[in-house]
Design an enzyme around this catalytic site. Structure first.
Site, PDB file in Angstrom:
ATOM      1  N   LYS A 101       0.825  -1.219   0.000  1.00  0.00           N
ATOM      2  CA  LYS A 101       0.000   0.000   0.000  1.00  0.00           C
ATOM      3  C   LYS A 101       0.855   1.264   0.000  1.00  0.00           C
ATOM      4  O   LYS A 101       0.534   2.242  -0.675  1.00  0.00           O
ATOM      5  CB  LYS A 101      -0.950  -0.008   1.195  1.00  0.00           C
ATOM      6  CG  LYS A 101      -1.976  -1.127   1.087  1.00  0.00           C
ATOM      7  CD  LYS A 101      -3.021  -1.065   2.143  1.00  0.00           C
ATOM      8  CE  LYS A 101      -3.805  -2.369   2.218  1.00  0.00           C
ATOM      9  NZ  LYS A 101      -4.443  -2.783   0.959  1.00  0.00           N
ATOM     10  N   GLY A 140     -16.152   2.623  -3.757  1.00  0.00           N
ATOM     11  CA  GLY A 140     -15.910   1.894  -5.008  1.00  0.00           C
ATOM     12  C   GLY A 140     -16.414   2.705  -6.194  1.00  0.00           C
ATOM     13  O   GLY A 140     -16.241   3.931  -6.229  1.00  0.00           O
ATOM     14  N   GLY A 191     -18.098   6.146  -5.909  1.00  0.00           N
ATOM     15  CA  GLY A 191     -17.386   7.372  -5.567  1.00  0.00           C
ATOM     16  C   GLY A 191     -16.965   7.449  -4.110  1.00  0.00           C
ATOM     17  O   GLY A 191     -16.401   6.499  -3.558  1.00  0.00           O
ATOM     18  N   ASP A 214      -5.353   2.586  -3.300  1.00  0.00           N
ATOM     19  CA  ASP A 214      -4.047   3.255  -3.187  1.00  0.00           C
ATOM     20  C   ASP A 214      -3.945   4.406  -4.181  1.00  0.00           C
ATOM     21  O   ASP A 214      -3.380   5.462  -3.875  1.00  0.00           O
ATOM     22  CB  ASP A 214      -2.914   2.249  -3.425  1.00  0.00           C
ATOM     23  CG  ASP A 214      -2.927   1.151  -2.382  1.00  0.00           C
ATOM     24  OD1 ASP A 214      -3.317   1.438  -1.237  1.00  0.00           O
ATOM     25  OD2 ASP A 214      -2.570   0.005  -2.717  1.00  0.00           O
TER      26      ASP A 214
HETATM   27  O1  RIB Z   1      -3.770  -2.202  -1.734  1.00  0.00           O
HETATM   28  C1  RIB Z   1      -3.238  -3.188  -2.581  1.00  0.00           C
HETATM   29  C2  RIB Z   1      -1.987  -3.737  -1.990  1.00  0.00           C
HETATM   30  O2  RIB Z   1      -2.302  -4.419  -0.804  1.00  0.00           O
HETATM   31  C3  RIB Z   1      -1.288  -4.746  -2.851  1.00  0.00           C
HETATM   32  O3  RIB Z   1      -0.366  -4.172  -3.748  1.00  0.00           O
HETATM   33  C4  RIB Z   1      -0.648  -5.682  -1.846  1.00  0.00           C
HETATM   34  O4  RIB Z   1       0.738  -5.594  -1.795  1.00  0.00           O
HETATM   35  C5  RIB Z   1      -1.277  -5.336  -0.512  1.00  0.00           C
HETATM   36  O5  RIB Z   1      -0.410  -4.690   0.280  1.00  0.00           O
END
Ligand code: RIB
Length: 291
Positions: A38, A209, A212, A239
């Site tokens: 993340k 999701g 929004g 992320d």
């Molecule tokens: O949020 C997605 C991420 O969660 C992935 O890339 C994985 O590594 C986990 O950490």
């Protein structure tokens, strides 16, 4: 400058038609490795959009660590504060993609050797940041240290409470922005409701999701629409949202505008396989916002 403090993982991704039930073996469709974690995903999302990003985290002394460090360098991210931990493996995430969703098990490895004392060492970098972004795939005491030092130095912190089980009330209180999804909101506050949003004006942003995100602006609940798109892989969408939100806030966008921007970025990120492959550039996001 944005500083991201967090995890770096190698994602081990298996695509399969179905999820195996307990005790069953299935034949999958494909296997790939992708940079993930993340922390590093959020750093890459912000850097692709044009932020100058400083990353603080740990890798192991192994081939995954080397590849992941190279990946961050390629993305233009400063790796000056990445420590190589000799007796730990680099973090890995075992990801099963099936039935239009993902299931993830993370083995933190070196990510759990990033201690509060390491954060003390980068105190000045935190102070120089327009915003600091942190998540919960590292030790909770390390996250608390980031929040404490930033609070002392008047630096805003965007806390992405994922995984939510590691989040404490103190962290929520110290953060400037907190961005759970609906499941994390349930875990943190016992459910997602307008009442919960109202407790944290201009601070709690719940991501929904494709629908929004929502927050309370001090006088009303604001729902910021998402974008419908062709989904290939949702890994890293949250992320991308967080990296893009950090970018937009650091650029001085109003909160609603920043969330609109982050929603558009997240919708683009799901169109490719792998957490970072689909993360957009600034121009890509602008194009999607015009649609
Ligand atoms: O949020 C997605 C991420 O969660 C992935 O890339 C994985 O590594 C986990 O950490």
């Amino acid at each position: 400058m944005i500083t991201v403090v967090g995890s770096i993982n190698m994602d081990l991704v298996v695509e399969s038609e179905k999820n195996p039930t307990q005790g069953k073996t299935l034949l999958g469709k494909s296997f790939s490795t992708f940079p993930g974690g993340k922390g590093s995903n959020q750093a890459v999302a912000a850097a692709r959009l044009g932020s100058c990003v400083n990353f603080v985290g740990n890798i192991g002394k192994d081939i995954f660590g080397k590849e992941l460090q190279e990946n961050l360098t390629k993305e233009g991210i400063s790796i000056e504060h990445i420590n190589i931990v000799k007796d730990q493996s680099t973090g890995v995430a075992n990801i099963i993609l099936s039935e239009n969703d993902n299931r993830i098990i993370v083995v933190p490895g070196a990510n759990f050797s990033l201690f509060p004392s390491d954060i003390e060492k980068v105190k000045e970098f935190l102070a120089k940041s327009a915003i600091v972004i942190v998540q919960l795939e590292i030790l909770p005491e390390t996250v608390e240290k980031v929040l404490e030092l930033c609070q002392q130095q008047n630096v805003p912190v965007l806390l992405n409470p994922a995984p939510a089980s590691n989040c404490t009330k103190e962290m929520i209180d110290m953060a400037s922005f907190i961005t759970p999804n609906e499941t994390e909101c349930e875990e943190l506050f016992g459910g997602y409701s307008h009442g919960i949003l109202k407790k944290y004006p201009n601070k709690l942003i719940v991501t929904l999701g494709e629908a929004g995100a929502a927050y309370y602006n001090g006088s009303e609940i604001v729902h910021v629409n998402g974008y419908q798109t062709t989904v290939v892989d949702t890994t890293g969408a949250g992320d991308t949202f967080n990296g893009a939100l950090g970018f937009a806030i650091s650029e001085g966008y109003e909160l609603k505008e920043a969330i609109q921007f982050a929603n558009a970025a997240a919708s683009l990120s799901v169109e490719k396989l792998g957490a970072q492959q689909g993360m957009p550039s600034f121009d890509d996001v602008k194009k999607r916002l015009r649609h």
